[in-house]
Write an enzyme that holds these catalytic residues in place. Structure first.
Site, PDB file in Angstrom:
ATOM      1  N   LYS A   1       0.779  -1.112   0.001  1.00 37.08           N
ATOM      2  CA  LYS A   1       0.035  -0.045  -0.201  1.00 37.08           C
ATOM      3  C   LYS A   1       0.991   1.315  -0.101  1.00 37.08           C
ATOM      4  O   LYS A   1       1.646   1.561   0.900  1.00 37.08           O
ATOM      5  CB  LYS A   1      -1.013  -0.017   1.297  1.00 37.08           C
ATOM      6  CG  LYS A   1      -2.304   0.781   1.276  1.00 37.08           C
ATOM      7  CD  LYS A   1      -2.069   2.364   0.834  1.00 37.08           C
ATOM      8  CE  LYS A   1      -1.594   2.937   2.216  1.00 37.08           C
ATOM      9  NZ  LYS A   1      -1.407   4.458   1.835  1.00 37.08           N
TER      10      LYS A   1
ATOM     11  N   GLU B   1      10.112   1.844  10.576  1.00 39.91           N
ATOM     12  CA  GLU B   1      11.280   2.730  10.433  1.00 39.91           C
ATOM     13  C   GLU B   1      10.384   4.153  10.354  1.00 39.91           C
ATOM     14  O   GLU B   1       9.532   4.527   9.454  1.00 39.91           O
ATOM     15  CB  GLU B   1      11.641   2.717   8.994  1.00 39.91           C
ATOM     16  CG  GLU B   1      13.093   3.524   9.038  1.00 39.91           C
ATOM     17  CD  GLU B   1      12.900   4.979   8.194  1.00 39.91           C
ATOM     18  OE1 GLU B   1      12.798   6.058   9.057  1.00 39.91           O
ATOM     19  OE2 GLU B   1      12.947   4.870   6.980  1.00 39.91           O
TER      20      GLU B   1
ATOM     21  N   CYS C   1      14.022  11.518   6.615  1.00 41.08           N
ATOM     22  CA  CYS C   1      13.693  10.985   8.067  1.00 41.08           C
ATOM     23  C   CYS C   1      15.020  11.266   8.635  1.00 41.08           C
ATOM     24  O   CYS C   1      15.237  11.470   9.768  1.00 41.08           O
ATOM     25  CB  CYS C   1      13.156   9.988   8.237  1.00 41.08           C
ATOM     26  SG  CYS C   1      13.804   8.305   7.336  1.00 41.08           S
TER      27      CYS C   1
ATOM     28  N   GLU D   1      10.351  16.663  14.627  1.00 42.51           N
ATOM     29  CA  GLU D   1      10.707  16.442  13.489  1.00 42.51           C
ATOM     30  C   GLU D   1       9.981  17.547  12.301  1.00 42.51           C
ATOM     31  O   GLU D   1       8.746  17.420  12.329  1.00 42.51           O
ATOM     32  CB  GLU D   1      10.203  15.077  12.686  1.00 42.51           C
ATOM     33  CG  GLU D   1      11.138  14.867  11.487  1.00 42.51           C
ATOM     34  CD  GLU D   1      10.605  13.503  11.001  1.00 42.51           C
ATOM     35  OE1 GLU D   1      11.428  12.732  10.436  1.00 42.51           O
ATOM     36  OE2 GLU D   1       9.632  12.566  11.429  1.00 42.51           O
TER      37      GLU D   1
END
Length: 464
Positions: A170, A245, A279, A371
């Site tokens: 997906k 992750e 990331c 972040e």
């Protein structure tokens, strides 16, 4: 505008169960360039059933034959590399040069590595009077992000297929077109029907259905920590394995004696790559107090070269643009000083953000803790090495980082004190065989190389 109405399930392109669609927007000019089906739980169920039916045959296929199919897949990806790069540029907004070198190039290296690992990995080993078997975990539900759309597909699908698992993918709804190209390459590589399946759709619908499906044995997800928690909860209810992750707030630590100009220049380039939507980006630059003013000046000069629409692309969508601009405004409100960029809009269409550098940042500020996922660098000062370690380890994340010093031994000694999964020493090069993954809230498990392959295996011992 291309209108796609099918998904790749059980070796063929078949219409979605429903009629809902997702618009794919080019973030550089805000035009709709395609539509894809918005898959439902019914579509996910069909894909998982196909993967379960194909599992016994694929798992029993000798590793050498699986390697041959992966090598064929690598060949098809190589042949279509220009098309892949152009597609990612259109749906993600990445400059074409970056799409060609990174978005198309890195998956080629990773897919080649798994074709080789499938031939050489020790799927059986002897330990005393036992034969230990490393067998495929089963059906893998792979949920991938938009920021490195093909790399993340390959980093999950290639090791899973090498291990003998079957896959239902997906992809992120913002970047589904390259996922369709990957499915076409799978088909052209003559990977058996049902071994790889593609369902496009929204996360709360198709993603949730996939993560919670009883027929899925492992969920591999890359994305935000918040969504990772939700997927972990869904998987945990069924006691199924997860590989996560997640987010990062990586530190770029420059020790006294390092080449300051090089460390700052490479650090700025690292944060600006992919419009800051990485990331593992080194978004916190840590500099000794004695060199702080010089480092700030160097960073401001370096970031001036990153012009929106030229070396820096747009963010993926309007929501992300607003989120990043909000962080910049929050940094100003909390007392940080902008030395380049800022929250002002970039003229013209597209979801652009001005590449921004903050000075006078303290560790407790929001922009030093959360972040941001945009082209925003924060520069912090430290008093000594112990202080640098404290600041570097002082977030909930631990995904990546960098250390610069007068020599590699000094940098490596410092790196051993960092709570993070991967550290580049004095500009160390990317290694597609090195394990990638996080400490703390940056995730569970590893990707790439033999450690990435091991995520898709389970262990059985036979005693004689």
């Amino acid at each position: 505008m291309k209108q796609h109405d099918a998904m790749y399930i059980d070796g063929s392109w078949r219409p979605a169960a429903g009629s809902d669609t997702i618009e794919v927007v080019n973030p550089a000019d805000e035009r709709v360039i395609a539509t894809v089906p918005a898959g439902s739980a019914e579509d996910v169920d069909a894909a998982v059933r196909a993967a379960r039916a194909a599992l016994p045959g694929w798992a029993a296929t000798p590793p050498e034959e699986r390697a041959d199919r992966l090598a064929a897949l690598h060949g098809r990806l190589t042949e279509r590399a220009e098309e892949i790069a152009a597609t990612i540029t259109a749906e993600l907004g990445s400059p074409l040069a970056f799409s060609t070198a990174v978005h198309a190039g890195v998956p080629l290296a990773v897919s080649a590595s798994y074709a080789e690992l499938a031939r050489t990995y020790a799927f059986e080993e002897k330990i005393g009077n036992s034969t230990v078997l490393h067998e495929p975990v089963g059906v893998v539900g792979a949920i991938t992000p938009w920021n490195y759309p093909l790399h993340q597909i390959v980093a999950k699908a290639a090791p899973a297929l090498a291990a003998g698992c079957t896959v239902v993918l997906k992809p992120a709804e913002d970047t589904p077109l390259v996922a369709r190209l990957f499915a076409e390459c799978v088909d052209e590589a003559q990977i058996p029907a049902g071994v790889f399946n593609l369902v496009t759709g929204l996360g709360p619908v198709a993603g949730q259905a996939l993560a919670g499906h009883d027929g899925v044995d492992l969920v591999s997800f890359t994305g935000s920590t918040a969504v990772g928690r939700q997927i972990g909860a869904l998987a945990g209810a069924a006691v199924k394995r997860v590989a996560l992750e997640l987010g990062g707030k990586s530190a770029n630590v420059i020790l006294p004696g390092a080449d300051l100009a090089k460390a700052v220049g490479v650090g700025v380039a690292n944060v600006m790559a992919n419009s800051g939507q990485t990331c593992s980006a080194w978004t916190r630059m840590l500099v000794h107090a004695d060199q702080y003013a010089e480092a700030v000046e160097l960073a401001a000069a370096a970031v001036a070269k990153y012009v929106p629409g030229e070396r820096v692309g747009p963010l993926v969508n309007a929501r992300q643009q607003g989120r990043v601009r909000g962080y910049i405004e929050q940094g100003l409100a909390q007392g940080a000083r902008v030395v380049a960029g800022g929250p002002e809009a970039v003229e013209g269409p597209g979801y652009y953000i001005r590449p921004t550098v903050f000075a006078d940042v303290t560790p407790e500020m929001t922009i030093a803790q959360e972040e941001i996922f945009g082209p925003v660098l924060t520069i912090l000062k430290y008093a000594d090495e112990d202080d640098a370690v404290r600041i570097a380890n002082g977030t909930v994340y631990g995904l990546a980082g960098a250390v610069w010093a007068a020599d590699d031994a000094e940098a490596a000694a410092f790196a051993r004190r960092l709570d993070t999964g991967q550290v580049d020493i004095n500009g160390g090069r990317f290694n597609p065989l090195a394990p990638f993954g996080g400490y703390k809230q940056s995730g569970v498990g590893r990707e790439l190389g033999p450690h990435g392959l091991a995520e898709y295996l389970q262990t059985k011992s036979l005693q004689f």
